[in-house]
Design an enzyme around this catalytic site. Structure first.
Site, PDB file in Angstrom:
ATOM      1  N   CYS A   1      33.981  19.776   0.334  1.00  0.00           N
ATOM      2  CA  CYS A   1      33.226  18.590  -0.045  1.00  0.00           C
ATOM      3  C   CYS A   1      31.946  18.508   0.790  1.00  0.00           C
ATOM      4  CB  CYS A   1      34.086  17.359   0.197  1.00  0.00           C
ATOM      5  SG  CYS A   1      33.207  15.797   0.191  1.00  0.00           S
ATOM      6  N   GLU A   2      30.825  18.359   0.122  1.00  0.00           N
ATOM      7  CA  GLU A   2      29.555  18.308   0.843  1.00  0.00           C
ATOM      8  C   GLU A   2      29.345  16.980   1.569  1.00  0.00           C
ATOM      9  OE1 GLU A   2      26.331  16.976  -2.555  1.00  0.00           O
ATOM     10  OE2 GLU A   2      26.830  19.096  -2.402  1.00  0.00           O
ATOM     11  N   HIS A   3      30.133  15.970   1.249  1.00  0.00           N
ATOM     12  CA  HIS A   3      29.965  14.676   1.910  1.00  0.00           C
ATOM     13  C   HIS A   3      30.679  14.600   3.255  1.00  0.00           C
ATOM     14  CE1 HIS A   3      29.476  13.317  -2.468  1.00  0.00           C
ATOM     15  NE2 HIS A   3      28.280  13.472  -1.940  1.00  0.00           N
ATOM     16  N   HIS A   4      31.854  15.234   3.353  1.00  0.00           N
ATOM     17  CA  HIS A   4      32.654  15.140   4.586  1.00  0.00           C
ATOM     18  C   HIS A   4      33.023  16.502   5.172  1.00  0.00           C
ATOM     19  CE1 HIS A   4      33.426  11.359   2.333  1.00  0.00           C
ATOM     20  NE2 HIS A   4      33.132  10.861   3.505  1.00  0.00           N
TER      21      HIS A   4
ATOM     22  N   GLN B   1      32.921  18.226  -6.936  1.00  0.00           N
ATOM     23  CA  GLN B   1      33.687  18.745  -8.077  1.00  0.00           C
ATOM     24  C   GLN B   1      32.899  18.672  -9.379  1.00  0.00           C
ATOM     25  OE1 GLN B   1      37.726  17.370  -8.394  1.00  0.00           O
ATOM     26  NE2 GLN B   1      37.787  17.726 -10.581  1.00  0.00           N
TER      27      GLN B   1
ATOM     28  N   CYS C   1      39.286  14.783   1.694  1.00  0.00           N
ATOM     29  CA  CYS C   1      38.450  13.710   2.234  1.00  0.00           C
ATOM     30  C   CYS C   1      38.987  12.351   1.792  1.00  0.00           C
ATOM     31  CB  CYS C   1      36.984  13.887   1.829  1.00  0.00           C
ATOM     32  SG  CYS C   1      36.691  13.972   0.060  1.00  0.00           S
TER      33      CYS C   1
ATOM     34  N   HIS D   1      41.506  16.107  -3.186  1.00  0.00           N
ATOM     35  CA  HIS D   1      40.422  16.035  -2.209  1.00  0.00           C
ATOM     36  C   HIS D   1      40.962  15.523  -0.874  1.00  0.00           C
ATOM     37  CE1 HIS D   1      36.974  16.476  -5.077  1.00  0.00           C
ATOM     38  NE2 HIS D   1      38.010  16.325  -5.903  1.00  0.00           N
TER      39      HIS D   1
END
Length: 185
Positions: A72-75, A113, A142, A140
């Protein structure tokens, strides 16, 4: 990727977390992390090899349950699951390994995703097939490890070409989900 720089940054992170990077259990961690990142983010330098095709035709080709792992690019935590790809060839088919390589090309990146789903569909569609469907079912970490701490799964889909038609979409969805287990993990 500059492996030496990654090692240095990981060592600095270990210190920032309040740990001693010279203690036995952590001594090799920067090197292990650099090697791991080289592998799990290898999609930036990979080729799906979709140019390798065979002169055959079929109404539809379905590859179910292609396992993937992504970050995940956010976390920067993993998400993983199964990808199902269906396409209607236009006189040429792809080897199954090419579809797996296509999944790896986009999953081995910092990613979300929904973009993963779209990227796979777009690249396959650009090869001149009549239509493409990509379905992705994923968990996920995250969401499981932090924040809402929930076990929900996310499904995403992309439809291209003939499968953008409502009737074709319904028919192919039935075919894809047939013999696909309810539990993907």
């Amino acid at each position: 990727m500059d492996e030496e720089r990654v090692k240095k940054l990981v060592r600095e992170l270990i210190i920032e977390l309040g740990e001693d990077p010279t203690r036995e259990g952590l001594r090799e961690t920067p090197e292990r992390i650099a090697n791991m990142y080289k592998e799990i983010f290898g999609g930036y330098d990979s080729d799906s090899e979709l140019s390798v095709q065979f002169s055959e035709d079929s109404d539809v080709v379905i590859a179910r349950n292609i396992q993937f792992y992504s970050m995940c690019e956010h976390h920067m935590l993993p998400f993983y699951g199964k990808i199902h790809i269906a396409y209607s060839p236009n006189g040429r088919v792809f080897g199954i390994s090419k579809l797996v390589r296509l999944v790896e090309k986009y999953s081995k990146r910092l990613q979300i995703q929904e973009r993963l789903t779209k990227n796979i569909a777009d690249e396959l569609n650009a090869q001149g097939v009549n239509g493409v469907v990509v379905l992705v079912d994923a968990e996920h970490l995250c969401m499981k490890m932090r924040g809402v701490k929930n076990d929900a799964m996310l499904s995403s889909s992309a439809f291209r070409g003939i499968y953008e038609n409502k009737e074709e979409k319904a028919a192919i969805m039935t075919q894809i989900r047939k013999n696909t287990t309810d539990s993907y993990f």
